[in-house]
Write a protein that holds these residues in place. Sequence first.
Motif, mmCIF file in Angstrom:
data_model
loop_
_atom_site.group_PDB
_atom_site.id
_atom_site.type_symbol
_atom_site.label_atom_id
_atom_site.label_comp_id
_atom_site.label_asym_id
_atom_site.label_seq_id
_atom_site.Cartn_x
_atom_site.Cartn_y
_atom_site.Cartn_z
ATOM 1 N N MET A 1 0.864 -1.165 0.000
ATOM 2 C CA MET A 1 0.000 0.000 0.000
ATOM 3 C C MET A 1 0.908 1.224 0.000
ATOM 4 N N HIS A 2 0.624 2.128 -0.901
ATOM 5 C CA HIS A 2 1.469 3.307 -1.038
ATOM 6 C C HIS A 2 0.615 4.516 -1.361
ATOM 7 N N ARG A 3 1.075 5.647 -0.910
ATOM 8 C CA ARG A 3 0.509 6.908 -1.371
ATOM 9 C C ARG A 3 1.233 7.252 -2.653
ATOM 10 N N PRO A 4 0.690 8.126 -3.476
ATOM 11 C CA PRO A 4 1.406 8.517 -4.694
ATOM 12 C C PRO A 4 2.770 9.096 -4.341
ATOM 13 N N ILE A 5 3.747 8.835 -5.191
ATOM 14 C CA ILE A 5 5.087 9.362 -4.961
ATOM 15 C C ILE A 5 5.118 10.820 -5.381
ATOM 16 N N VAL A 6 5.414 11.673 -4.426
ATOM 17 C CA VAL A 6 5.481 13.110 -4.667
ATOM 18 C C VAL A 6 6.917 13.547 -4.420
ATOM 19 N N HIS A 102 4.920 -7.734 9.394
ATOM 20 C CA HIS A 102 3.528 -7.829 9.822
ATOM 21 C C HIS A 102 2.660 -7.079 8.821
ATOM 22 N N THR A 103 2.142 -7.810 7.847
ATOM 23 C CA THR A 103 1.518 -7.164 6.689
ATOM 24 C C THR A 103 -0.001 -7.316 6.645
ATOM 25 N N LEU A 104 -0.619 -7.484 7.781
ATOM 26 C CA LEU A 104 -2.081 -7.549 7.800
ATOM 27 C C LEU A 104 -2.664 -6.247 7.248
ATOM 28 N N ALA A 105 -3.779 -6.368 6.544
ATOM 29 C CA ALA A 105 -4.418 -5.195 5.949
ATOM 30 C C ALA A 105 -4.738 -4.140 7.009
ATOM 31 N N GLN A 108 -1.605 -2.208 7.731
ATOM 32 C CA GLN A 108 -1.312 -1.312 6.613
ATOM 33 C C GLN A 108 -2.177 -0.060 6.703
ATOM 34 N N ALA A 109 -3.473 -0.260 6.911
ATOM 35 C CA ALA A 109 -4.406 0.866 7.000
ATOM 36 C C ALA A 109 -4.063 1.767 8.190
ATOM 37 N N ALA A 110 -3.744 1.164 9.329
ATOM 38 C CA ALA A 110 -3.394 1.948 10.519
ATOM 39 C C ALA A 110 -2.112 2.747 10.282
ATOM 40 N N SER A 111 -1.156 2.155 9.582
ATOM 41 C CA SER A 111 0.111 2.847 9.299
ATOM 42 C C SER A 111 -0.110 4.042 8.381
ATOM 43 N N ALA A 116 2.175 7.148 7.480
ATOM 44 C CA ALA A 116 3.144 6.486 6.609
ATOM 45 C C ALA A 116 2.834 6.796 5.153
ATOM 46 N N ASP A 117 3.877 7.047 4.384
ATOM 47 C CA ASP A 117 3.718 7.277 2.950
ATOM 48 C C ASP A 117 3.736 5.967 2.172
ATOM 49 N N HIS A 118 4.481 4.994 2.709
ATOM 50 C CA HIS A 118 4.602 3.691 2.051
ATOM 51 C C HIS A 118 4.644 2.605 3.110
ATOM 52 N N PHE A 119 4.226 1.404 2.730
ATOM 53 C CA PHE A 119 4.187 0.250 3.625
ATOM 54 C C PHE A 119 4.799 -0.909 2.858
ATOM 55 N N LEU A 120 5.992 -1.355 3.269
ATOM 56 C CA LEU A 120 6.710 -2.410 2.554
ATOM 57 C C LEU A 120 6.827 -3.677 3.390
ATOM 58 N N ASP A 121 6.569 -4.798 2.761
ATOM 59 C CA ASP A 121 6.759 -6.114 3.361
ATOM 60 C C ASP A 121 8.253 -6.435 3.295
#
Length: 140
Positions: A1-6, A102-105, A108-111, A116-121
């Motif tokens: 899950m990522h926000r757009p790269i700015v 810890h990649t539970l959805a 990810q949503a909480a991060s 968080a701008d990005h969430f990497l496994d």
Amino acid sequence: MHRPIVPRPRTIDAPIVRVQIAEDLPRVQRLLKGLVEQAGRFEVSGIDDTEQAALERFTRERPDALLIDLNLREGSGLGLLNAVRQLLPPEQRPLMIVVTNHTLAALQAASIKAGADHFLDKSRELSHLANILQRVYYPG
């Protein structure tokens, strides 16, 4: 899950982007440090294994980017994200990338909600880290 790269501006008197790491495992600390510094345009400004130590370093040094594990020796990555979000308005916050196993959805949503701008496994997506840093700080 990522926000757009700015793309983000670099400080003119600091051409090297400073990246702080909040990670509790020494072998992963070394791995992340190697991934960040391999390009030569980035340097690790510090590594901390607790939420409190990471927040203190962040407040003192204001790095350009933060790599944050959700599980720290004391405290949590979510706590650090929330603290940084409360300290600074959005336009002054560093790039914040969660790197975790810890990649539970829900995590990810909480991060992302915490800033968080990005969430990497860690096990599958660390190869994206250098690309994200390059695209944000050295676009074009």
